[in-house]
Scaffold this motif. Sequence first.
Motif, PDB file in Angstrom:
ATOM      1  N   THR A 104       0.846  -1.194   0.000  1.00  0.00           N
ATOM      2  CA  THR A 104       0.000   0.000   0.000  1.00  0.00           C
ATOM      3  C   THR A 104       0.878   1.240   0.000  1.00  0.00           C
ATOM      4  O   THR A 104       1.827   1.333   0.792  1.00  0.00           O
ATOM      5  CB  THR A 104      -0.927   0.030   1.228  1.00  0.00           C
ATOM      6  N   ARG A 106       0.599   5.720  -0.358  1.00  0.00           N
ATOM      7  CA  ARG A 106      -0.196   6.942  -0.533  1.00  0.00           C
ATOM      8  C   ARG A 106       0.688   7.929  -1.271  1.00  0.00           C
ATOM      9  O   ARG A 106       1.788   8.276  -0.802  1.00  0.00           O
ATOM     10  CB  ARG A 106      -0.660   7.507   0.806  1.00  0.00           C
ATOM     11  N   THR A 164      -4.560   6.720  -2.426  1.00  0.00           N
ATOM     12  CA  THR A 164      -4.068   5.521  -1.763  1.00  0.00           C
ATOM     13  C   THR A 164      -4.204   4.354  -2.724  1.00  0.00           C
ATOM     14  O   THR A 164      -5.301   4.052  -3.198  1.00  0.00           O
ATOM     15  CB  THR A 164      -4.855   5.237  -0.473  1.00  0.00           C
ATOM     16  N   ARG A 166      -3.378   0.293  -3.338  1.00  0.00           N
ATOM     17  CA  ARG A 166      -3.103  -0.965  -2.645  1.00  0.00           C
ATOM     18  C   ARG A 166      -3.122  -2.107  -3.662  1.00  0.00           C
ATOM     19  O   ARG A 166      -4.080  -2.238  -4.439  1.00  0.00           O
ATOM     20  CB  ARG A 166      -4.154  -1.215  -1.564  1.00  0.00           C
TER      21      ARG A 166
END
Length: 229
Positions: A104, A106, A164, A166
């Motif tokens: 993940t 950001r 974000t 992922r």
Amino acid sequence: MTVVLTVGTVLLTTAATADASSDRPVAIWEMDERSGARTMTDTSGRGLHGRIGSEVRTGTRTSGATGYRFDRLEPDSPPARPGHLVTVRDSDALDPGTRDFAVTVRLRTTHKFGNIIQKGQATVSGGNFKLQIPSGIVECLFRGSSRSLAVSSPRRLNDGRWHTVRCTRTGSGVTLFVDGAKVAHTAGWTGRIANSWPLSIGGKTDCDQIDVGCDYYAGDLDHVELEAR
């Protein structure tokens, strides 16, 4: 370098739930260190701290978030700039192996090129994984002992906003989520992924900008997390 997508990519828009990996963190890098910091702290408790290169601008505050800034470097223009990278020493914990595994990040960028995070490179023994952003499209690749699987975002994410991203690798395939929504999935099993390379953020560690481009990322990052089941 753009990866070739495996046939079978399916675009979806459901919430990121069942395909997400378990909640056991491998490493959590909040990237909130002060300006001038040279150690990226792992807050997971595993001690997988990183080395911040001298060209990475820490403590940068943008749109309500504090993170790292990676300035734009001209693609394929020597010399290599290792100071542009954040690196974490090799550890078995950082290798997906045969586990369910999630990456993940950001990010915020207005640029359209570069490798965001990776462990290993395209031809290394043991496979590799990476997230990159050619043409502003985030792509996620897992290359294992059985095959390579890749997914990409259906829209460009280099709009100057925080996103974000992922990416999960499970026994059923590789899945990409953007801002909580599932946006792509490729079915299959990659096989085992385990190499002896460091994890790098911001580009490649083994490159010269002549024969091998370093694919340096340009933009901001304020959170990176790895999870495994």
